[in-house]
Design a protein around this motif. Structure first.
Motif, PDB file in Angstrom:
ATOM      1  N   GLY A 189      36.660   8.839 105.423  1.00 44.78           N
ATOM      2  CA  GLY A 189      36.775   8.450 106.818  1.00 44.78           C
ATOM      3  C   GLY A 189      35.506   7.825 107.355  1.00 44.78           C
ATOM      4  O   GLY A 189      35.115   8.067 108.505  1.00 44.78           O
ATOM      5  N   TYR A 216      37.463  10.022 114.144  1.00 44.90           N
ATOM      6  CA  TYR A 216      36.854   8.861 113.451  1.00 44.90           C
ATOM      7  C   TYR A 216      35.784   8.220 114.341  1.00 44.90           C
ATOM      8  O   TYR A 216      34.756   7.746 113.849  1.00 44.90           O
ATOM      9  CB  TYR A 216      37.958   7.864 113.114  1.00 44.90           C
ATOM     10  N   ASN A 258      43.017  12.158 114.939  1.00 47.42           N
ATOM     11  CA  ASN A 258      42.139  11.695 113.856  1.00 47.42           C
ATOM     12  C   ASN A 258      41.379  10.433 114.252  1.00 47.42           C
ATOM     13  O   ASN A 258      40.235  10.231 113.850  1.00 47.42           O
ATOM     14  CB  ASN A 258      42.954  11.475 112.574  1.00 47.42           C
ATOM     15  N   ARG A 259      42.032   9.600 115.078  1.00 42.14           N
ATOM     16  CA  ARG A 259      41.371   8.388 115.569  1.00 42.14           C
ATOM     17  C   ARG A 259      40.163   8.774 116.435  1.00 42.14           C
ATOM     18  O   ARG A 259      39.100   8.164 116.356  1.00 42.14           O
ATOM     19  CB  ARG A 259      42.371   7.541 116.378  1.00 42.14           C
ATOM     20  N   TYR A 276      38.470  14.239 108.809  1.00 44.09           N
ATOM     21  CA  TYR A 276      38.165  13.779 110.167  1.00 44.09           C
ATOM     22  C   TYR A 276      37.728  14.938 111.057  1.00 44.09           C
ATOM     23  O   TYR A 276      36.795  14.808 111.850  1.00 44.09           O
ATOM     24  CB  TYR A 276      39.368  13.041 110.768  1.00 44.09           C
ATOM     25  N   PHE A 283      39.901   3.863 107.847  1.00 45.16           N
ATOM     26  CA  PHE A 283      40.640   4.785 108.720  1.00 45.16           C
ATOM     27  C   PHE A 283      42.117   4.708 108.353  1.00 45.16           C
ATOM     28  O   PHE A 283      42.539   3.870 107.529  1.00 45.16           O
ATOM     29  CB  PHE A 283      40.387   4.451 110.207  1.00 45.16           C
TER      30      PHE A 283
END
Lengths: 279, 117
Positions: A60, B33, B29-30, B82, A64
């Motif tokens: 990550g 990140y 998770n975004r 993540y 992504f």
């Protein structure tokens, strides 16, 4: 023609990076682990390989979930390192070898491995820590590198047999590279460990020992496991052994053991290193 | 094998991050990140809930984030690679995560690791 002289497989546990940065190699906790690399360093010193093809898994940093390749080959002049979010240092970029990268890419596609191609790629601890372990005195080392990323983040993971076949295809690609260079293939990750879930802390020494033995003498045996089998037997992140299997696949000659070392635990992980010569 | 088939082959105590979980946890998770950036980590730490809202997290996900409850974070679609970027903001190591998820003290969790040598 270029020649693959061997494969080096190693754990890439993040805390290794901090131990190196803080000079803890001789501390009681770390000594046995770092001592386990000395015979490999002596072999590298004697062999002086020109190129390292590094099979690793991104955690990550570069990829992504919006765009996640199963297999991706780097074709950059250099590979930068970046902040991973939890305190590992950022280093000068590693040297690339785009000419050989494009040869590898063309050959892999010709062999029906439809990989992603990356002219920019940031490296995380899975690439950096094994490089720091194998070339402890230079940062970055002089060796040219070609990273090959394998997805271990998102199921479905590639089948272990497919990773083994990818390694074989890399072996064939290198054999058709015209200039006389020595190549070492590096596979990073593992060995058994699980970070997440109620089963966190799971380690399976018996399975790891089988993996070491199978990689040397009977890699097809390991290639017959499914990715899910690997999660069951080696823990959720122990499935990273597919990078070791891919690296072993690249050895198309007679394989012999240079050295192995195994130690439980480093952080949450069974740490292992296995070096194999290819003749 | 499709995503549903993978999910059905359960391994006790293990959350397979398959397509179903990846859809469920995409925004979570975004957000994690985004913590690859020190600036974003600072913004999150100053106003965690507001930061979660900006990434359209569900109420359930926001609670799991603010409680730093790892098992719940996994259940609402978080991926451990993540999530480590989130827990790292609070200085939690993977031993801390392991201890929390298995209901052990740090020393007990380390002892469990060593017992497998």
């Amino acid at each position: 023609m270029a020649r693959i002289i061997g494969a080096l497989t190693s754990s890439h546990i993040p805390s290794i990076g901090n131990a190196i940065s803080n000079g803890k190699q001789q501390d009681a906790y770390w000594k046995r682990f770092f001592d386990g690399y000395q015979p490999v360093l002596q072999w590298l010193d004697a062999q002086q390989p020109d190129v390292a093809i590094v099979l690793y898994n991104d955690h990550g940093l570069n990829f992504f979930l919006n765009n996640l390749p199963t297999f991706a080959v780097g074709a950059a002049q250099e590979y930068i390192t970046k902040d991973e979010g939890w305190g590992l240092p950022v280093f000068p970029a590693y040297h690339g070898y785009p000419e050989m990268s494009w040869h590898l890419i063309e050959s892999l596609i010709e062999q029906e491995f439809d990989i992603a191609m990356c002219q920019e790629m940031a490296m995380d601890h899975a690439f950096i820590n094994p490089m720091r372990l194998f070339w402890p005195n230079e940062n970055p080392p002089k060796i040219k590198t070609i990273p090959v990323a394998i997805n271990t983040v998102q199921f479905p993971l590639p089948r272990p047999a497919r990773c083994f076949a990818l390694g074989k295809a890399i072996g064939h690609a290198v054999a058709s590279w015209p200039t006389d260079e020595k190549v070492v293939v590096i596979g990073t990750g593992g060995m058994s460990h699980q970070l997440d879930g109620e089963r966190a802390g799971f380690i399976n020494k018996k399975f790891d020992e089988m993996c070491m033995e199978a990689l040397l003498n009977d890699p097809e045996r390991l290639a017959r496991y499914s990715a899910l089998d690997l999660v069951r037997e080696a823990g959720a992140q122990g499935a990273e052994i597919i990078m070791w299997l891919a690296a072993r696949g690249a050895l198309l000659g007679n394989v012999s053991k240079i050295h192995s070392s195994y130690h439980i635990p480093i952080s949450n992980t069974a740490a292992g290193v296995l070096a194999m010569a290819n003749q | 094998m499709n995503a549903a088939t993978v999910s059905q082959q359960a391994i006790p105590g293990t959350y397979l991050f398959d397509g179903r979980m990846a859809m469920k946890g995409y925004n979570l998770n975004r957000m994690c990140y985004s913590f690859n950036s020190a600036d974003n980590r600072k913004k999150f730490k100053a106003f965690p809930e507001a930061y979660c809202h900006a990434y359209h997290l569900t109420r359930e996900q926001i609670h799991a984030v603010t409680d730093l409850d790892v098992l719940r974070l996994l259940q609402v679609g978080g991926n451990i690679y993540y999530l480590a970027k989130l827990t790292g903001i609070y200085g939690m190591t993977v031993q801390d995560l392991g201890a929390q998820q298995t209901g052990r003290s740090i020393d007990e969790f380390r002892a469990r690791l060593e017992s497998q040598a």
